[in-house]
Design a protein around this motif. Structure first.
Motif, PDB file in Angstrom:
ATOM      1  N   ALA A 120     -15.431  -1.123   3.218  1.00 32.77           N
ATOM      2  CA  ALA A 120     -14.390  -1.414   4.209  1.00 32.77           C
ATOM      3  C   ALA A 120     -13.646  -2.695   3.844  1.00 32.77           C
ATOM      4  CB  ALA A 120     -15.012  -1.534   5.597  1.00 32.77           C
ATOM      5  N   PHE A 121     -14.383  -3.746   3.444  1.00 30.71           N
ATOM      6  CA  PHE A 121     -13.731  -4.975   3.001  1.00 30.71           C
ATOM      7  C   PHE A 121     -12.838  -4.700   1.788  1.00 30.71           C
ATOM      8  CE2 PHE A 121     -16.857  -7.160   5.620  1.00 30.71           C
ATOM      9  CZ  PHE A 121     -16.187  -8.298   6.020  1.00 30.71           C
ATOM     10  N   TYR A 122     -13.345  -3.927   0.866  1.00 26.10           N
ATOM     11  CA  TYR A 122     -12.592  -3.637  -0.367  1.00 26.10           C
ATOM     12  C   TYR A 122     -11.343  -2.819  -0.070  1.00 26.10           C
ATOM     13  CZ  TYR A 122     -11.552  -1.583  -4.923  1.00 26.10           C
ATOM     14  OH  TYR A 122     -10.924  -1.171  -6.071  1.00 26.10           O
ATOM     15  N   LEU A 123     -11.467  -1.825   0.817  1.00 26.03           N
ATOM     16  CA  LEU A 123     -10.310  -0.983   1.138  1.00 26.03           C
ATOM     17  C   LEU A 123      -9.245  -1.783   1.880  1.00 26.03           C
ATOM     18  CD1 LEU A 123      -9.226   1.877   0.905  1.00 26.03           C
ATOM     19  CD2 LEU A 123     -10.297   2.407   3.103  1.00 26.03           C
ATOM     20  N   ARG A 124      -9.659  -2.699   2.727  1.00 22.85           N
ATOM     21  CA  ARG A 124      -8.676  -3.555   3.403  1.00 22.85           C
ATOM     22  C   ARG A 124      -7.925  -4.414   2.393  1.00 22.85           C
ATOM     23  NH1 ARG A 124     -10.515  -8.310   7.468  1.00 22.85           N
ATOM     24  NH2 ARG A 124     -11.399  -9.016   5.488  1.00 22.85           N
ATOM     25  N   ALA A 125      -8.640  -4.949   1.398  1.00 23.93           N
ATOM     26  CA  ALA A 125      -7.983  -5.742   0.361  1.00 23.93           C
ATOM     27  C   ALA A 125      -6.986  -4.896  -0.426  1.00 23.93           C
ATOM     28  CB  ALA A 125      -9.024  -6.348  -0.569  1.00 23.93           C
ATOM     29  N   LEU A 126      -7.350  -3.637  -0.702  1.00 23.18           N
ATOM     30  CA  LEU A 126      -6.430  -2.752  -1.427  1.00 23.18           C
ATOM     31  C   LEU A 126      -5.165  -2.482  -0.620  1.00 23.18           C
ATOM     32  CD1 LEU A 126      -8.677  -0.035  -3.139  1.00 23.18           C
ATOM     33  CD2 LEU A 126      -7.609  -2.057  -4.148  1.00 23.18           C
ATOM     34  N   CYS A 127      -5.301  -2.361   0.692  1.00 23.45           N
ATOM     35  CA  CYS A 127      -4.116  -2.112   1.527  1.00 23.45           C
ATOM     36  C   CYS A 127      -3.116  -3.261   1.398  1.00 23.45           C
ATOM     37  CB  CYS A 127      -4.540  -1.931   2.980  1.00 23.45           C
ATOM     38  SG  CYS A 127      -5.420  -0.389   3.315  1.00 23.45           S
ATOM     39  N   TYR A 128      -3.612  -4.494   1.357  1.00 23.52           N
ATOM     40  CA  TYR A 128      -2.710  -5.625   1.159  1.00 23.52           C
ATOM     41  C   TYR A 128      -2.226  -5.695  -0.290  1.00 23.52           C
ATOM     42  CZ  TYR A 128      -3.957  -7.507   5.763  1.00 23.52           C
ATOM     43  OH  TYR A 128      -4.120  -7.692   7.119  1.00 23.52           O
ATOM     44  N   TYR A 129      -3.109  -5.417  -1.222  1.00 26.28           N
ATOM     45  CA  TYR A 129      -2.776  -5.533  -2.641  1.00 26.28           C
ATOM     46  C   TYR A 129      -1.647  -4.580  -3.034  1.00 26.28           C
ATOM     47  CZ  TYR A 129      -3.428  -5.517  -7.717  1.00 26.28           C
ATOM     48  OH  TYR A 129      -3.228  -5.611  -9.070  1.00 26.28           O
ATOM     49  N   GLU A 130      -1.667  -3.380  -2.499  1.00 25.69           N
ATOM     50  CA  GLU A 130      -0.650  -2.391  -2.863  1.00 25.69           C
ATOM     51  C   GLU A 130       0.672  -2.614  -2.153  1.00 25.69           C
ATOM     52  OE1 GLU A 130      -2.161   1.535  -2.520  1.00 25.69           O
ATOM     53  OE2 GLU A 130      -3.845   1.180  -3.881  1.00 25.69           O
ATOM     54  N   GLN A 131       0.748  -3.601  -1.279  1.00 26.33           N
ATOM     55  CA  GLN A 131       2.017  -3.953  -0.620  1.00 26.33           C
ATOM     56  C   GLN A 131       2.647  -5.208  -1.208  1.00 26.33           C
ATOM     57  OE1 GLN A 131       2.185  -3.197   3.867  1.00 26.33           O
ATOM     58  NE2 GLN A 131      -0.019  -3.443   3.577  1.00 26.33           N
ATOM     59  N   ILE A 132       2.135  -5.682  -2.348  1.00 28.08           N
ATOM     60  CA  ILE A 132       2.685  -6.889  -2.957  1.00 28.08           C
ATOM     61  C   ILE A 132       4.117  -6.628  -3.407  1.00 28.08           C
ATOM     62  CG2 ILE A 132       2.481  -8.436  -4.931  1.00 28.08           C
ATOM     63  CD1 ILE A 132      -0.516  -8.227  -4.701  1.00 28.08           C
ATOM     64  N   GLU A 133       4.997  -7.529  -3.046  1.00 27.20           N
ATOM     65  CA  GLU A 133       6.407  -7.407  -3.386  1.00 27.20           C
ATOM     66  C   GLU A 133       6.722  -8.195  -4.654  1.00 27.20           C
ATOM     67  OE1 GLU A 133       8.618  -5.586  -1.884  1.00 27.20           O
ATOM     68  OE2 GLU A 133       7.563  -4.999  -0.041  1.00 27.20           O
ATOM     69  N   ASP A 134       7.956  -8.029  -5.127  1.00 25.31           N
ATOM     70  CA  ASP A 134       8.438  -8.798  -6.268  1.00 25.31           C
ATOM     71  C   ASP A 134       8.452 -10.285  -5.927  1.00 25.31           C
ATOM     72  OD1 ASP A 134      11.258  -9.834  -7.760  1.00 25.31           O
ATOM     73  OD2 ASP A 134       9.852  -8.698  -8.988  1.00 25.31           O
ATOM     74  N   VAL A 135       8.419 -11.139  -6.962  1.00 24.59           N
ATOM     75  CA  VAL A 135       8.345 -12.585  -6.730  1.00 24.59           C
ATOM     76  C   VAL A 135       9.571 -13.113  -6.005  1.00 24.59           C
ATOM     77  CG1 VAL A 135       6.808 -13.030  -8.667  1.00 24.59           C
ATOM     78  CG2 VAL A 135       9.271 -13.030  -9.038  1.00 24.59           C
ATOM     79  N   THR A 136      10.653 -12.362  -6.003  1.00 18.64           N
ATOM     80  CA  THR A 136      11.847 -12.809  -5.287  1.00 18.64           C
ATOM     81  C   THR A 136      11.765 -12.529  -3.795  1.00 18.64           C
ATOM     82  OG1 THR A 136      12.954 -10.703  -5.755  1.00 18.64           O
ATOM     83  CG2 THR A 136      13.266 -12.502  -7.335  1.00 18.64           C
TER      84      THR A 136
END
Length: 370
Positions: A120-136
């Motif tokens: 559950a901790f890992y899946l929550r981290a993936l949810c945020y990780y896959e929403q990372i935007e461009d540096v701009t």
């Protein structure tokens, strides 16, 4: 009158058509916004298996709804806990992160000791990780991903989730450092060097293991040189050369310092060595050696001893009224200084001589005595 009636008739027909169209559109919207039919009460085994079958056949959103229904209809069954996690997983598969993250946080809060808590901790981290935007763009999700991945590494160090989270955490930090560099370059191009320095120093201090550190140190050198703070520029270049000696960023920083007559070690650049002896050039004679000049002797007589006088008449007092004044004892370390000589004026006051041998300051261009 007929024309007027025809006009009224046409206007009425047009208005009626608009009214009917609006009523029809309202009916469509009402039909679209009507709530989905509720799932009737179903035994927990059948409901959970139906949700699992829908997930396997690709009906992911239907599966998520059925898993939510398991928890709603049978909150105290042994299937309800697993249904919470499976619902979050189904939402994650269809990129419904806004639904998956609250479900995962509820699972973590209610079942922190469950055997699936690490997942559950890992899946929550993936949810945020896959929403990372461009540096701009805004990096809020990147910062959330960093915190969530750090939780996985800290809480479950000996699991496969921790190993994968460690790799992703390095990428997240590199991304955050890239954002700082992007903002720092923006300020530097516009001449706002103090703001740029703060961004570059953040990269050097907080993201030391990322690939952006060499460029950040070189940009610090540029910004400090632009502000005239050469000591800090030399320090940044020295750190860059010690850690990344073969980097092209170090070559650029070193060349910039050399153009200002400085080196990273904090010294000035040595002047170039002459390749031709000046005396060998035709018509050029070597300068004659200059003999050291001796200090000129003083021909001024010392001032006489003071004679006591009467403060009223101004006449000299008798010899017996004059206090005994002992003559100063000349120093045995060297010749006595004349009272009015230049050396005497530069000598320290009696009793304030420094320890060690006293060296007289020469006059003019005369070299110091050896």
């Amino acid at each position: 009158m007929a024309t007027r009636n025809d006009y009224k008739s046409s206007a009425w027909t047009y208005g009626s058509a608009r009214l009917l169209a609006a009523v029809f559109a309202g009916c469509l919207m009402a039909a679209c916004s009507s709530p989905e039919p509720e799932i009737p009460e179903t035994p927990v085994e059948i409901l959970y298996n139906n949700a699992k079958d829908a997930l396997q056949t690709g009906e992911t959103r239907k599966a998520a709804k059925l898993f939510d229904e398991v928890e709603r209809q049978h909150p105290y069954s042994k299937w309800a806990t697993q249904a919470q996690l499976m619902s979050a997983y189904a939402y994650y598969l269809v990129d419904a992160y806004d639904d998956a993250i609250p479900a995962l946080e509820r699972f973590i809060e209610l079942h922190p000791g469950n055997r699936s808590a690490a997942y559950a901790f890992y899946l929550r981290a993936l949810c945020y990780y896959e929403q990372i935007e461009d540096v701009t763009r805004d990096q809020g999700n990147t910062e959330q991903a960093q915190r969530s991945l750090s939780d996985v590494v800290a809480r479950f160090p000996n699991t496969p989730y921790s190993r994968d989270a460690t790799v992703k955490l390095d990428l997240v930090r590199d991304h955050l450092a890239g954002k700082e560099m992007d903002v720092g370059r923006y300020y530097q191009v516009r001449g706002q060097y103090l703001a740029a320095i703060n961004r570059f120093k953040t990269v050097v201090d907080k993201f030391q293991t990322t690939s952006h550190v060499p460029e950040a140190l070189e940009r610090l050198t540029e910004s400090y040189v632009a502000l005239g703070v050469f000591a800090e520029a030399q320090k940044a270049t020295a750190v860059l050369g010690f850690n990344y000696p073969g980097s092209p960023w170090y070559q650029d920083a070193y060349s910039l310092l050399n153009s200002k007559g400085l080196t990273p070690e904090g010294n000035e650049v040595e002047p170039p060595i002459a390749l031709v002896d000046p005396s060998a050039v035709k018509g050029t004679e070597p300068a004659p050696a200059v003999e050291p000049m001796a200090a000129p002797p003083s021909d001024i007589a010392p001032a006489p001893d003071a004679v006591p006088v009467d403060p009223v008449t101004g006449l000299p007092l008798p010899d017996q009224a004059a206090p005994a004044v002992s003559a100063p004892v000349p120093s045995t370390d060297g010749p006595a200084l004349s009272t009015n000589s230049a050396e005497d004026l530069m000598a320290p006051e009696p009793g304030s001589e420094p320890s060690g041998e006293q060296v007289l300051i020469p006059l003019g261009d005369a070299p110091a005595p050896q």
